[in-house]
Design a protein around this motif. Structure first.
Motif, mmCIF file in Angstrom:
data_model
loop_
_atom_site.group_PDB
_atom_site.id
_atom_site.type_symbol
_atom_site.label_atom_id
_atom_site.label_comp_id
_atom_site.label_asym_id
_atom_site.label_seq_id
_atom_site.Cartn_x
_atom_site.Cartn_y
_atom_site.Cartn_z
ATOM 1 N N ARG A 50 0.830 -1.202 0.000
ATOM 2 C CA ARG A 50 0.000 0.000 0.000
ATOM 3 C C ARG A 50 0.873 1.264 0.000
ATOM 4 O O ARG A 50 0.543 2.261 -0.631
ATOM 5 C CB ARG A 50 -0.925 0.015 1.204
ATOM 6 C CG ARG A 50 -2.132 -0.908 1.091
ATOM 7 C CD ARG A 50 -3.132 -0.632 2.197
ATOM 8 N NE ARG A 50 -4.343 -1.411 2.023
ATOM 9 C CZ ARG A 50 -4.654 -2.498 2.727
ATOM 10 N NH1 ARG A 50 -3.808 -2.934 3.648
ATOM 11 N NH2 ARG A 50 -5.782 -3.141 2.519
ATOM 12 N N LEU A 51 1.971 1.223 0.720
ATOM 13 C CA LEU A 51 2.857 2.382 0.765
ATOM 14 C C LEU A 51 3.579 2.605 -0.554
ATOM 15 O O LEU A 51 3.799 3.749 -0.970
ATOM 16 C CB LEU A 51 3.885 2.213 1.884
ATOM 17 C CG LEU A 51 3.410 2.500 3.306
ATOM 18 C CD1 LEU A 51 4.410 1.974 4.325
ATOM 19 C CD2 LEU A 51 3.194 4.001 3.491
ATOM 20 N N LEU A 52 3.951 1.524 -1.234
ATOM 21 C CA LEU A 52 4.827 1.618 -2.400
ATOM 22 C C LEU A 52 4.103 1.447 -3.731
ATOM 23 O O LEU A 52 4.562 1.972 -4.745
ATOM 24 C CB LEU A 52 5.934 0.566 -2.296
ATOM 25 C CG LEU A 52 6.801 0.620 -1.032
ATOM 26 C CD1 LEU A 52 7.722 -0.583 -0.975
ATOM 27 C CD2 LEU A 52 7.596 1.915 -0.985
ATOM 28 N N GLY A 53 3.011 0.662 -3.753
ATOM 29 C CA GLY A 53 2.304 0.417 -5.004
ATOM 30 C C GLY A 53 2.969 -0.608 -5.897
ATOM 31 O O GLY A 53 2.490 -0.863 -6.997
ATOM 32 N N SER A 54 4.069 -1.206 -5.449
ATOM 33 C CA SER A 54 4.822 -2.168 -6.257
ATOM 34 C C SER A 54 4.901 -3.491 -5.517
ATOM 35 O O SER A 54 5.369 -3.536 -4.367
ATOM 36 C CB SER A 54 6.235 -1.637 -6.534
ATOM 37 O OG SER A 54 7.093 -2.667 -6.987
ATOM 38 N N TYR A 55 4.485 -4.573 -6.147
ATOM 39 C CA TYR A 55 4.560 -5.893 -5.536
ATOM 40 C C TYR A 55 6.010 -6.307 -5.322
ATOM 41 O O TYR A 55 6.378 -6.800 -4.254
ATOM 42 C CB TYR A 55 3.843 -6.914 -6.427
ATOM 43 C CG TYR A 55 3.922 -8.327 -5.920
ATOM 44 C CD1 TYR A 55 2.987 -8.827 -5.020
ATOM 45 C CD2 TYR A 55 4.946 -9.189 -6.341
ATOM 46 C CE1 TYR A 55 3.064 -10.126 -4.545
ATOM 47 C CE2 TYR A 55 5.030 -10.478 -5.869
ATOM 48 C CZ TYR A 55 4.086 -10.941 -4.974
ATOM 49 O OH TYR A 55 4.180 -12.235 -4.512
ATOM 50 N N ASP A 56 6.851 -6.119 -6.338
ATOM 51 C CA ASP A 56 8.252 -6.524 -6.227
ATOM 52 C C ASP A 56 8.949 -5.799 -5.088
ATOM 53 O O ASP A 56 9.671 -6.414 -4.288
ATOM 54 C CB ASP A 56 8.992 -6.235 -7.536
ATOM 55 C CG ASP A 56 8.655 -7.237 -8.629
ATOM 56 O OD1 ASP A 56 8.287 -8.380 -8.296
ATOM 57 O OD2 ASP A 56 8.769 -6.880 -9.812
ATOM 58 N N GLU A 57 8.753 -4.488 -5.000
ATOM 59 C CA GLU A 57 9.433 -3.728 -3.954
ATOM 60 C C GLU A 57 8.856 -4.034 -2.576
ATOM 61 O O GLU A 57 9.590 -4.039 -1.574
ATOM 62 C CB GLU A 57 9.360 -2.236 -4.277
ATOM 63 C CG GLU A 57 10.282 -1.877 -5.432
ATOM 64 C CD GLU A 57 9.900 -0.592 -6.129
ATOM 65 O OE1 GLU A 57 8.911 0.050 -5.722
ATOM 66 O OE2 GLU A 57 10.593 -0.220 -7.094
ATOM 67 N N ALA A 58 7.555 -4.301 -2.513
ATOM 68 C CA ALA A 58 6.966 -4.707 -1.239
ATOM 69 C C ALA A 58 7.557 -6.034 -0.773
ATOM 70 O O ALA A 58 7.843 -6.217 0.413
ATOM 71 C CB ALA A 58 5.450 -4.815 -1.368
ATOM 72 N N TRP A 100 5.639 2.491 -11.694
ATOM 73 C CA TRP A 100 6.031 1.432 -10.763
ATOM 74 C C TRP A 100 4.852 0.573 -10.297
ATOM 75 O O TRP A 100 5.047 -0.425 -9.620
ATOM 76 C CB TRP A 100 6.702 2.051 -9.535
ATOM 77 C CG TRP A 100 5.794 2.998 -8.791
ATOM 78 C CD1 TRP A 100 4.933 2.701 -7.770
ATOM 79 C CD2 TRP A 100 5.642 4.405 -9.026
ATOM 80 N NE1 TRP A 100 4.263 3.817 -7.353
ATOM 81 C CE2 TRP A 100 4.677 4.891 -8.112
ATOM 82 C CE3 TRP A 100 6.233 5.311 -9.908
ATOM 83 C CZ2 TRP A 100 4.286 6.220 -8.062
ATOM 84 C CZ3 TRP A 100 5.839 6.637 -9.867
ATOM 85 C CH2 TRP A 100 4.878 7.088 -8.947
ATOM 86 N N LEU A 101 3.629 0.946 -10.653
ATOM 87 C CA LEU A 101 2.443 0.252 -10.149
ATOM 88 C C LEU A 101 2.410 -1.188 -10.644
ATOM 89 O O LEU A 101 2.656 -1.459 -11.822
ATOM 90 C CB LEU A 101 1.184 0.989 -10.596
ATOM 91 C CG LEU A 101 -0.146 0.471 -10.050
ATOM 92 C CD1 LEU A 101 -0.216 0.666 -8.540
ATOM 93 C CD2 LEU A 101 -1.312 1.179 -10.740
ATOM 94 N N GLN A 102 2.090 -2.121 -9.732
ATOM 95 C CA GLN A 102 1.962 -3.531 -10.062
ATOM 96 C C GLN A 102 0.744 -4.123 -9.347
ATOM 97 O O GLN A 102 0.316 -3.586 -8.322
ATOM 98 C CB GLN A 102 3.232 -4.303 -9.640
ATOM 99 C CG GLN A 102 4.471 -3.928 -10.421
ATOM 100 C CD GLN A 102 5.709 -4.656 -9.902
ATOM 101 O OE1 GLN A 102 5.795 -5.023 -8.739
ATOM 102 N NE2 GLN A 102 6.673 -4.855 -10.782
ATOM 103 N N PRO A 103 0.200 -5.225 -9.863
ATOM 104 C CA PRO A 103 -0.967 -5.848 -9.206
ATOM 105 C C PRO A 103 -0.539 -6.694 -8.013
ATOM 106 O O PRO A 103 0.623 -7.094 -7.890
ATOM 107 C CB PRO A 103 -1.563 -6.718 -10.317
ATOM 108 C CG PRO A 103 -0.375 -7.103 -11.149
ATOM 109 C CD PRO A 103 0.557 -5.912 -11.122
ATOM 110 N N PHE A 104 -1.500 -6.978 -7.138
ATOM 111 C CA PHE A 104 -1.243 -7.799 -5.953
ATOM 112 C C PHE A 104 -2.195 -8.995 -5.980
ATOM 113 O O PHE A 104 -3.418 -8.818 -6.065
ATOM 114 C CB PHE A 104 -1.454 -6.992 -4.676
ATOM 115 C CG PHE A 104 -0.927 -7.665 -3.443
ATOM 116 C CD1 PHE A 104 0.325 -7.342 -2.954
ATOM 117 C CD2 PHE A 104 -1.673 -8.628 -2.783
ATOM 118 C CE1 PHE A 104 0.834 -7.973 -1.827
ATOM 119 C CE2 PHE A 104 -1.185 -9.264 -1.657
ATOM 120 C CZ PHE A 104 0.079 -8.933 -1.179
#
Length: 423
Positions: free
Chosen positions: A120-128, A197-201
């Motif tokens: 939620r903070l980053l919007g990126s699955y990989d970075e999360a 940078w947005l990715q799905p979760f």
């Protein structure tokens, strides 16, 4: 003289040669083992890291596959070395490391929750994924202090939140409007925010239990939502306001707990929450009031099935009937975007038409769930080939019985969704 291992006095024999350093052969052997013992290496965390990387292994292109395998080989070599060394330090039967077991239980109890928080903070699955792993590695290194921690969940949240804020300070992650693409009609609607940078979760990686909630009458948004339109809106907040709103209104921490997690005064944290709520309401669509993550209706599922069937038949006219006139499509990280049905299908139609020189190939789709929304995984069989290869993930938002928004993502997250790369 005293023994270096146990501290007991050593009786000097008075003879020539080097003075004894140990009182017995047993103490000498123990000191030898201690010198060779790996220093607090997080074996379980290394195993988790290998598992995560295996799940994200990219089979194509070849260079990416080679790079991923090389990264894995290094970690397997480290794991083999640790296993080889561990043979000399086998714990006797009946003896367990209670602190290590407690830490492992703590990690497994909060892994999914913290990964969603970082997402939620980053919007990126990989970075999360990466920062959640780093949070647990930091927690492992500080595990000796865990016995003095009153609230282990808050302790982990603080580590993860600070890591995300440090990341956001180093990277400019504020959305900007899409720019016009030369030679492409994107429609007459306003340019949507662009988040490369947005990715799905994947929905099947969400926490099993709902997070606690405080003061629901003051929430800007229901706590369980992960919808992309909400993520896009909250990514427009400054990082500290973003963290304050997520901690307070989404993760469910109280005002005082939020201040403690942010390491700020209560007044400062409340100010960040209030400003963040106000900005978030302005960024969210006006016509959307209910943000609860309700499951898709039977009508929505039927709509998605008709969409997949029409794409498989290359029936563009049938697809048009399922989409709103003001539909929006974005393709992060690509720069293409559309804000009307006409502009969207002017782009799509030649790619679906076998008679067109721009024909891309034949499609098959599998239904998936991402961000609490309907989604499809698209496989493309290019002309002259016999295999359907992973091509995209479309996350779909439905309004009033038609598709209102499509967010198209690249296929490298197929393994995270449990999907094969080919059909």
């Amino acid at each position: 003289m005293r023994c270096r291992a146990c501290g007991s006095p050593i009786e000097s024999g008075g003879g020539p040669g080097r003075a004894a350093a140990y009182c017995s052969q047993a103490c000498r052997q123990r000191a030898y083992r201690e010198r060779r013992r790996p220093a607090d290496v997080p074996v379980r965390e290394l195993i988790y890291d290998i598992g995560d990387r295996l799940g994200r292994l990219r089979l194509e292109p070849g260079l990416a596959f080679h790079a991923d395998v090389e990264a894995l080989s290094t970690r397997f070599a480290q794991l083999r070395r640790l296993a080889r060394e561990a043979r000399e330090f086998v714990t006797p039967a009946g003896v367990t490391n209670s602190r290590e077991n407690a830490f492992t239980a703590l990690v497994e109890g909060h892994r999914r929750e913290l990964r969603v928080h970082c997402y939620r903070l980053l919007g990126s699955y990989d970075e999360a994924e990466d920062l959640t792993q780093e949070a647990f590695l930091r927690a492992w290194r500080a595990r000796e202090t865990l016995e003095g921690v009153d609230n282990a969940r808050a302790w982990l949240y603080k580590i993860a939140t600070n890591l995300c804020l440090d990341f956001l300070r180093k990277h400019n992650r504020r959305p900007a409007p899409y720019e016009p693409v030369p030679g492409m009609d994107s429609g007459d609607g306003p340019a949507p925010p662009r988040l490369p940078w947005l990715q799905p979760f994947p929905d099947d990686q969400l926490p099993d239990r709902p997070t606690p909630r405080h003061e629901p009458d003051e929430q800007a948004v229901a706590g369980e939502t992960l919808e992309l339109v909400f993520l896009t809106a909250i990514q427009q907040l400054p990082p500290r306001q973003r963290a304050a709103v997520i901690l307070r209104d989404v993760a469910g921490w109280s005002a005082k707990e939020t201040a403690d997690l942010l390491g700020s005064s209560l007044a400062s944290a409340n100010s960040a929450v209030q400003h963040g709520r106000s900005a978030l309401r302005q960024a969210l669509p006006e016509r959307r009031e209910d943000w609860s993550a309700a499951p898709p209706s039977a009508e929505d599922l039927a709509l998605l099935q008709r969409y997949m069937d029409a794409a498989a038949r290359a029936d563009t006219d049938a697809m048009v009937e399922l989409v709103r006139e003001d539909a929006v499509l974005t393709m992060p990280p690509n720069p293409f975007w559309f804000t009307s049905r006409d502009a969207l299908f002017a782009f799509v139609r030649p790619n679906l038409d076998p008679a067109s020189p721009m024909f891309a190939g034949h499609w098959r789709h599998l239904p998936v769930r991402a961000n609490g929304q309907l989604a499809v995984a698209g496989y493309l069989q290019r002309p002259g080939t016999s295999v359907f290869r992973a091509q995209l993930i479309d996350v779909v938002r439905v309004e009033e019985g038609r598709i209102a928004e499509i967010t198209t993502f690249e296929p490298h997250l197929f393994p995270a969704f449990g999907l094969p790369m080919t059909l």
